[in-house]
Design a protein around this motif. Structure first.
Motif, PDB file in Angstrom:
ATOM      1  N   GLY A  60       0.781  -1.226   0.000  1.00 29.57           N
ATOM      2  CA  GLY A  60       0.000   0.000   0.000  1.00 29.57           C
ATOM      3  C   GLY A  60       0.820   1.287   0.000  1.00 29.57           C
ATOM      4  O   GLY A  60       0.426   2.275  -0.626  1.00 29.57           O
ATOM      5  N   TRP A 318      -7.881   2.964 -11.156  1.00 29.28           N
ATOM      6  CA  TRP A 318      -8.392   1.786 -10.452  1.00 29.28           C
ATOM      7  C   TRP A 318      -9.863   1.489 -10.697  1.00 29.28           C
ATOM      8  O   TRP A 318     -10.428   0.613 -10.050  1.00 29.28           O
ATOM      9  N   LYS A 401      -3.553  -9.269   8.691  1.00 34.12           N
ATOM     10  CA  LYS A 401      -4.643  -9.177   7.715  1.00 34.12           C
ATOM     11  C   LYS A 401      -5.509 -10.446   7.696  1.00 34.12           C
ATOM     12  O   LYS A 401      -6.570 -10.476   7.101  1.00 34.12           O
ATOM     13  N   TYR A 464       1.006 -11.641  -6.338  1.00 36.59           N
ATOM     14  CA  TYR A 464       0.019 -10.555  -6.273  1.00 36.59           C
ATOM     15  C   TYR A 464       0.671  -9.233  -6.667  1.00 36.59           C
ATOM     16  O   TYR A 464       1.734  -8.871  -6.166  1.00 36.59           O
ATOM     17  N   ASP A 465       0.047  -8.536  -7.584  1.00 30.31           N
ATOM     18  CA  ASP A 465       0.562  -7.245  -8.041  1.00 30.31           C
ATOM     19  C   ASP A 465      -0.598  -6.344  -8.446  1.00 30.31           C
ATOM     20  O   ASP A 465      -1.760  -6.720  -8.286  1.00 30.31           O
ATOM     21  N   GLU A 466      -0.260  -5.177  -8.989  1.00 33.00           N
ATOM     22  CA  GLU A 466      -1.299  -4.219  -9.362  1.00 33.00           C
ATOM     23  C   GLU A 466      -2.287  -4.773 -10.366  1.00 33.00           C
ATOM     24  O   GLU A 466      -3.464  -4.459 -10.328  1.00 33.00           O
ATOM     25  N   GLY A 491      -5.275   1.038   4.376  1.00 26.66           N
ATOM     26  CA  GLY A 491      -5.726   0.064   3.379  1.00 26.66           C
ATOM     27  C   GLY A 491      -6.329   0.824   2.224  1.00 26.66           C
ATOM     28  O   GLY A 491      -6.989   1.854   2.419  1.00 26.66           O
ATOM     29  N   THR A 492      -6.053   0.379   1.008  1.00 27.13           N
ATOM     30  CA  THR A 492      -6.691   1.039  -0.137  1.00 27.13           C
ATOM     31  C   THR A 492      -7.367   0.052  -1.074  1.00 27.13           C
ATOM     32  O   THR A 492      -8.118   0.468  -1.945  1.00 27.13           O
ATOM     33  N   SER A 493      -7.118  -1.257  -0.899  1.00 25.66           N
ATOM     34  CA  SER A 493      -7.750  -2.171  -1.871  1.00 25.66           C
ATOM     35  C   SER A 493      -9.266  -2.171  -1.717  1.00 25.66           C
ATOM     36  O   SER A 493      -9.979  -2.303  -2.703  1.00 25.66           O
ATOM     37  N   LYS A 496     -10.740   0.392  -3.988  1.00 24.84           N
ATOM     38  CA  LYS A 496     -10.856  -0.027  -5.387  1.00 24.84           C
ATOM     39  C   LYS A 496     -12.127  -0.855  -5.573  1.00 24.84           C
ATOM     40  O   LYS A 496     -12.799  -0.765  -6.595  1.00 24.84           O
TER      41      LYS A 496
HETATM   42  C1  LIG Z   1      -4.096  -1.614  -3.807  1.00 23.44           C
HETATM   43  C2  LIG Z   1      -2.937  -2.471  -3.599  1.00 23.44           C
HETATM   44  C3  LIG Z   1      -2.369  -2.588  -2.321  1.00 23.44           C
HETATM   45  C4  LIG Z   1      -2.912  -1.901  -1.112  1.00 23.44           C
HETATM   46  O1  LIG Z   1      -3.373  -2.921  -0.296  1.00 23.44           O
HETATM   47  P1  LIG Z   1      -3.983  -2.756   1.147  1.00 23.44           P
HETATM   48  O2  LIG Z   1      -3.763  -4.102   1.732  1.00 23.44           O
HETATM   49  O3  LIG Z   1      -5.411  -2.434   0.999  1.00 23.44           O
HETATM   50  O4  LIG Z   1      -3.213  -1.668   1.812  1.00 23.44           O
HETATM   51  C5  LIG Z   1      -1.257  -3.411  -2.173  1.00 23.44           C
HETATM   52  N1  LIG Z   1      -0.734  -4.078  -3.206  1.00 23.44           N
HETATM   53  C6  LIG Z   1      -1.263  -3.996  -4.447  1.00 23.44           C
HETATM   54  C7  LIG Z   1      -0.641  -4.762  -5.553  1.00 23.44           C
HETATM   55  C8  LIG Z   1      -2.377  -3.193  -4.684  1.00 23.44           C
HETATM   56  O5  LIG Z   1      -2.888  -3.117  -5.915  1.00 23.44           O
END
Ligand SMILES: *Cc1c(COP(=O)(O)O)cnc(C)c1O
Length: 581
Positions: A60, A318, A401, A464-466, A491-493, A496
């Motif tokens: 994040g 996003w 998490k 795991y990636d963008e 947290g930002t996911s 999205k």
């Molecule tokens: C959005 C994103 C994050 C942010 O994740 P959080 O666990 O919500 O902080 C981390 N890694 C990737 C690849 C993302 O796309």
């Protein structure tokens, strides 16, 4: 994302009047006088997550940095992102259900960076020449330092010589790079303490060019913002005095700056947050809850106050383009991607279940396109049928998490997935060296392997990636976010997911807790057993909502009304600019 729609989807801010309007909406006084191309907003970060520009992050913190730059570019804010270009990056793949780490080499020339010149940073044994490279994108630019032995992100132990070398290079080297391209900072934002040396470089420049030491401290303090992402100071790395003698002090010209920094050691050790809070008068946390509970003290033992500026996301990166278009044409977002001043709530109320399903089907197609070239724990690509419900859990595999939480009662999980024709995608990566989580992931994969229903319906996606983060936000119906309450900074996911009209199931933590707990499907309980029960109940609520127009509209309206403002990266930029100037 490719836009196949021939009509214009976006409304870019390409006229000066638009930008002035944005600046004026922040303050009557025009910001263009405070920030200029040669006096930009300078954002220092050890981690950036921007794959298309060749820089892979860890989580994040890096996504936030990349989104800050994207928002600045969109809003035409003069902005420099100072960050390393790592010549190596780490990846993961599965072999016999075990995560295998491997590394790939990166060349900045392949990503459109231009070589500017070299700058030196000193160590006790000599000087290291760093390449300064840059890439301009609108009003923003990447300014990076790198050299063949720079290593990869977070390589080595957190208090190691190599980390200190990376941090020193970013701070002192990055500051020299800024001078090299003819800029002086309008403001310095330190994205976590690994960037502290940028502020030292500035202080040292002021003092060694003749400014009185105390005046220089006051001046640097006023123009430096420290953004904290960590909850406990004790978790932070410490460095020894002798490490500073070898890597840090040789880069400082002024005796008084050296003395000031030496005074910040206790028992021969230093935590970078101690001098950082002294050199940055402006301090922020990344959500309301985090700013309140971050437990930091200055050198005299006084508790540090943080201003809360909740993270946002660059919505155009996003969000499915068709959904962005929908928000713009239905009076939900304005041209700056802020919720419209008049009517955004009423306009959200008008979103129909048909609209949501139509847009989610487009997102599902996009997801399947991306899944076609990724593989699951067995090495096979995954396809999620259009009529299936999809839950997802996508985040770094770190203990707090709790990626294992939904698997606490594997029979119950299997029952829910089968009853609702649902699939569950788990995407994550275990940090190198985290043996606990490495083991927990293996246990989880074996548990899935032994249950025929889970084996059919649960898919683990490594590396795991963008791309995966985006794909899952576009194509999943409901996402699960269950950090232990009190441990997620923001947290930002989940942002999205809401932006793309998914139903969020979450504990009340991080930025989610900016708004009341009835804004989404909350998981709470006095203990973990209760939380697990609640989680299963809410999974059924979400699955049923996708079968019922009234409920689907209810939850999507509720989430968007509560969080659209929080999610908007423009809102975040506005909050930072308001705080800074
Ligand atoms: C959005 C994103 C994050 C942010 O994740 P959080 O666990 O919500 O902080 C981390 N890694 C990737 C690849 C993302 O796309």
């Amino acid at each position: 994302m490719q836009d196949q729609n021939p009509k214009k989807v976006y409304h870019p801010l390409d006229s000066v009047e638009d930008v002035e309007e944005f600046y004026q909406s922040i303050r009557r006084e025009k910001l263009t006088h405070k920030l200029a191309p040669e006096r930009p907003y300078c954002y220092w970060t050890i981690e950036t997550y921007d794959k298309s520009n060749g820089i892979r992050g860890g989580g994040g913190l890096g996504v936030l940095a990349a989104d800050m730059r994207r928002v600045a570019e969109q809003l035409q804010v003069p902005f420099v992102l100072v960050t390393p270009f790592y010549p190596w990056e780490s990846h993961q793949r599965m072999e016999n259900m075990e995560q295998i780490d491997y590394h790939t080499e990166k060349r900045y020339q392949d990503y459109g960076f231009n070589f500017v010149d070299t700058v030196n940073v000193k160590t006790a044994t000599g000087a290291v020449a760093l390449d300064v490279i840059e890439k301009r994108l609108g009003s923003s630019r990447f300014l990076c330092v790198t050299e063949p032995n720079f290593g990869e992100l977070y390589s080595g132990e957190s208090g190691s010589d190599h980390r200190l070398y990376q941090e020193v290079s970013l701070g002192f080297g990055g500051y020299k790079a800024l001078k090299l391209v003819g800029c002086r900072p309008g403001i310095i934002q330190l994205n976590e303490v690994a960037t502290f040396f940028a502020a030292v470089a500035r202080l040292d420049e002021l003092v060694s060019s003749g400014m009185d030491f105390y005046e220089a401290v006051v001046y640097t303090r006023k123009h430096t913002l420290y953004t904290n992402h960590t909850l406990v100071q004790a978790a932070e790395a410490t460095f020894h005095y002798d490490q500073f003698e070898r890597y840090v002090f040789p880069n400082i010209k002024s005796v008084s700056v050296k003395r000031w920094l030496s005074d910040k050691f206790t028992d021969g050790m230093i935590r970078l947050s101690t001098p950082t809070v002294e050199i940055a008068e402006l301090r922020s946390g990344v959500s309301k809850l985090h700013a309140r509970v971050a437990n930091y003290h200055d050198i005299n033992g006084n508790k540090i106050k943080f201003k809360s500026i909740t993270n946002g996301i660059h919505m155009r990166t996003w969000t499915l383009p068709e959904i962005m278009d929908y928000y713009h044409t239905h009076g939900i977002l304005d041209k700056f991607d802020l919720p419209t001043i008049r009517g955004f709530e009423e306009n959200i109320e008008k979103i129909t279940a048909d609209d949501i399903r139509h847009l989610k089907n487009l997102g599902r197609e996009k997801l399947n396109e991306i899944l076609a070239h990724r593989t699951d724990q067995y090495g096979n690509p995954v396809f999620i049928p259009r009529d299936a419900m999809l839950f997802d859990f996508k985040r770094r595999f770190v203990d707090y998490k709790r990626p294992w939480l939904p698997f606490t009662d594997s029979n119950e999980l299997a029952r829910i997935l089968q009853n609702h024709n649902a699939h569950y995608i788990l995407a994550g990566r275990v940090h190198m060296g985290d043996t606990t989580m490495f083991g927990k992931l293996m246990d989880l994969l074996h548990l899935i392997d032994q249950n025929p229903i889970l084996k059919e319906r649960v898919h683990y996606l490594p590396d795991y990636d963008e791309e995966l983060g985006l794909a899952l936000s576009l194509g999943a119906n409901s996402s699960i976010n269950t950090p232990i309450v009190g441990l997620e900074a923001c947290g930002t996911s989940w942002m999205k997911d809401i932006a793309n009209m998914g139903i969020l199931i979450s504990t009340h933590d991080g930025g989610v807790a900016d708004k009341p707990a009835d804004s989404y499907l909350t998981v709470d309980g006095k203990n973990e057993a209760q939380e697990v029960k609640e989680l299963y109940r809410q999974m059924e609520v979400a699955a049923n909502a996708w079968q019922n127009d009234f409920d689907l509209e209810y939850w999507i309206h509720k989430e968007l009304t509560a969080y659209l403002d929080v999610i908007s990266g423009t809102r975040m930029m506005r909050d930072y600019l308001n705080y800074l100037f």
